[in-house]
Design a protein around this motif. Structure first.
Motif, PDB file in Angstrom:
ATOM      1  N   ARG A  89       0.956  -0.953   0.344  1.00 29.66           N
ATOM      2  CA  ARG A  89       0.039   0.127   0.189  1.00 29.66           C
ATOM      3  C   ARG A  89       0.288   0.840  -0.068  1.00 29.66           C
ATOM      4  O   ARG A  89       2.161   1.282   0.869  1.00 29.66           O
ATOM      5  N   GLY A  90       0.790   2.560  -0.375  1.00 30.63           N
ATOM      6  CA  GLY A  90       1.371   3.589  -0.605  1.00 30.63           C
ATOM      7  C   GLY A  90       0.073   4.572   0.323  1.00 30.63           C
ATOM      8  O   GLY A  90      -0.808   4.833   0.608  1.00 30.63           O
ATOM      9  N   PHE A  91       0.980   5.336   0.822  1.00 33.72           N
ATOM     10  CA  PHE A  91       0.223   6.225   2.088  1.00 33.72           C
ATOM     11  C   PHE A  91       0.726   7.894   1.254  1.00 33.72           C
ATOM     12  O   PHE A  91       0.258   8.823   2.110  1.00 33.72           O
ATOM     13  N   HIS A  92       1.673   8.362   0.546  1.00 35.25           N
ATOM     14  CA  HIS A  92       1.804  10.032  -0.308  1.00 35.25           C
ATOM     15  C   HIS A  92       1.508   9.923  -1.543  1.00 35.25           C
ATOM     16  O   HIS A  92       1.351  11.287  -1.688  1.00 35.25           O
ATOM     17  N   GLY A  93       0.632   9.255  -1.922  1.00 32.07           N
ATOM     18  CA  GLY A  93       0.177   9.509  -3.235  1.00 32.07           C
ATOM     19  C   GLY A  93      -0.767  10.473  -3.680  1.00 32.07           C
ATOM     20  O   GLY A  93      -1.643  11.225  -2.845  1.00 32.07           O
ATOM     21  N   PRO A  94      -0.681  10.965  -4.708  1.00 30.47           N
ATOM     22  CA  PRO A  94      -2.381  12.526  -5.260  1.00 30.47           C
ATOM     23  C   PRO A  94      -3.600  11.451  -5.206  1.00 30.47           C
ATOM     24  O   PRO A  94      -4.146  12.526  -5.062  1.00 30.47           O
ATOM     25  N   VAL A  95      -4.242  10.304  -5.333  1.00 33.40           N
ATOM     26  CA  VAL A  95      -5.282   9.643  -5.137  1.00 33.40           C
ATOM     27  C   VAL A  95      -5.465   9.771  -3.724  1.00 33.40           C
ATOM     28  O   VAL A  95      -4.937   8.320  -2.979  1.00 33.40           O
ATOM     29  N   ALA A  96      -6.155  10.116  -3.002  1.00 33.56           N
ATOM     30  CA  ALA A  96      -7.065   9.672  -2.214  1.00 33.56           C
ATOM     31  C   ALA A  96      -7.325   8.598  -1.903  1.00 33.56           C
ATOM     32  O   ALA A  96      -8.181   8.683  -2.648  1.00 33.56           O
ATOM     33  N   ALA A  97      -7.474   7.905  -0.854  1.00 32.77           N
ATOM     34  CA  ALA A  97      -7.833   6.201  -0.627  1.00 32.77           C
ATOM     35  C   ALA A  97      -8.647   6.570   1.097  1.00 32.77           C
ATOM     36  O   ALA A  97      -7.343   6.773   1.418  1.00 32.77           O
ATOM     37  N   ARG A  98      -9.683   5.437   1.259  1.00 37.29           N
ATOM     38  CA  ARG A  98     -10.043   5.192   2.977  1.00 37.29           C
ATOM     39  C   ARG A  98     -10.238   4.184   3.039  1.00 37.29           C
ATOM     40  O   ARG A  98     -11.259   3.173   2.256  1.00 37.29           O
ATOM     41  N   VAL A  99      -9.874   3.429   3.956  1.00 37.51           N
ATOM     42  CA  VAL A  99      -9.623   2.268   4.824  1.00 37.51           C
ATOM     43  C   VAL A  99     -11.363   2.566   5.571  1.00 37.51           C
ATOM     44  O   VAL A  99     -10.638   3.272   6.738  1.00 37.51           O
ATOM     45  N   PRO A 100     -12.516   2.335   5.702  1.00 36.87           N
ATOM     46  CA  PRO A 100     -13.691   2.337   6.760  1.00 36.87           C
ATOM     47  C   PRO A 100     -13.234   1.299   8.068  1.00 36.87           C
ATOM     48  O   PRO A 100     -13.191   0.085   7.982  1.00 36.87           O
ATOM     49  N   HIS A 101     -13.362   1.832   9.117  1.00 40.51           N
ATOM     50  CA  HIS A 101     -12.908   1.254   9.959  1.00 40.51           C
ATOM     51  C   HIS A 101     -13.310   1.792  11.399  1.00 40.51           C
ATOM     52  O   HIS A 101     -13.210   2.899  11.308  1.00 40.51           O
TER      53      HIS A 101
END
Length: 263
Positions: free
Chosen positions: A65-77
């Motif tokens: 997994r990437g943490f600093h890229g341009p496409v925002a992603a979210r893991v619901p928790h």
């Protein structure tokens, strides 16, 4: 703006590793198409916000997994109780849970991951890649909305630009200094190539299009991803209570399983 990345549920799902490896070997596309080769690109474009946690409570594996890229992603928790019920139901029917379908194991059931901005809006191709440059006011960037690309301009076998129809009805040619990138989706991209004299000779000649490059694969081999929808009848009060708790209009849980070819 943003194309098909503006549509549907905004689910954040990578391609299956097996598909990339099959393209590299079975279809002889070369090692650059293997999953190990494309994984760094997935990680570079992905920006997991904050300190995301998976269903088991641990952080996503930085190997995948990437943490600093341009496409925002979210893991619901944590996921909704109804999503956990769905995962348990899948397990009871032979589809095991997976901790992170964008990680080491895609196959299985899990809470759905979304491409969502910190503000709660959709993260799409425009908001992720183009809008930040527009806000910088770059003098060498022009965004032409509602312009319709009709063909790639060729000089011999070299792509030199594109032909556009503007909303006012004018047709113009935009010339490229280095390269032309077609990003019109799985349907319109091969259509543009064929309108530009690139594609299967028999189909081009059928419509009176001169052939510059006879490429039989253009317009073929589309791979779709069927989705099995599930409808549940419930009393109106139960639907109202559940809708108020969902993160989106649906698809808060998802399951990936291998299909079987009909004999």
């Amino acid at each position: 703006l943003g194309g098909s990345s503006c549509l549907n549920y905004g689910m954040w799902v990578r391609g299956a590793a097996q598909d990339f490896n099959r393209w590299a070997t079975q279809f002889k596309c070369g090692s650059d198409w293997s999953y190990d080769a494309v994984l760094p690109n997935f990680k570079r474009l992905e920006g997991l916000a904050g300190s995301p946690l998976l269903e088991g409570g641990e952080a996503p594996d930085a190997k995948y997994r990437g943490f600093h890229g341009p496409v925002a992603a979210r893991v619901p928790h944590p996921p909704l109780p109804e999503v956990r019920d769905f995962i348990q139901a899948c397990a009871a029917n032979g589809v095991p849970p997976t901790n992170d379908y964008n990680g080491a194991q895609m196959e299985g059931a899990a809470p759905t991951q979304f491409s969502v901005l910190a503000s709660g809006g959709r993260a799409n191709a425009f908001t992720s890649f183009v809008d930040p440059l527009v806000r910088q006011g770059l003098p060498n960037l022009t965004v032409a909305s509602e312009a319709f690309v009709t063909k790639v301009v060729l000089e011999g076998t070299k792509a030199r630009g594109v032909q556009l129809e503007l909303p006012e009805g004018d047709t113009i040619t935009v010339r490229a200094g280095k390269e032309v990138i077609l990003s019109a989706g799985a349907i319109a991209t091969p259509q543009l190539l064929m309108l530009s004299s690139i594609g299967p000779r028999d189909q081009l000649e059928k419509f009176g299009i001169p052939v510059v490059s006879d490429l039989p694969g253009v317009g073929s081999n589309l791979q779709d991803h069927p989705v099995a929808g599930l409808s549940v009848c419930a009393p109106p009060k139960a639907v109202e209570q559940l809708s108020a708790r969902l993160d989106s209009t649906g698809l808060n849980g998802v399951a990936f399983t291998k299909s079987r070819k009909a004999k």
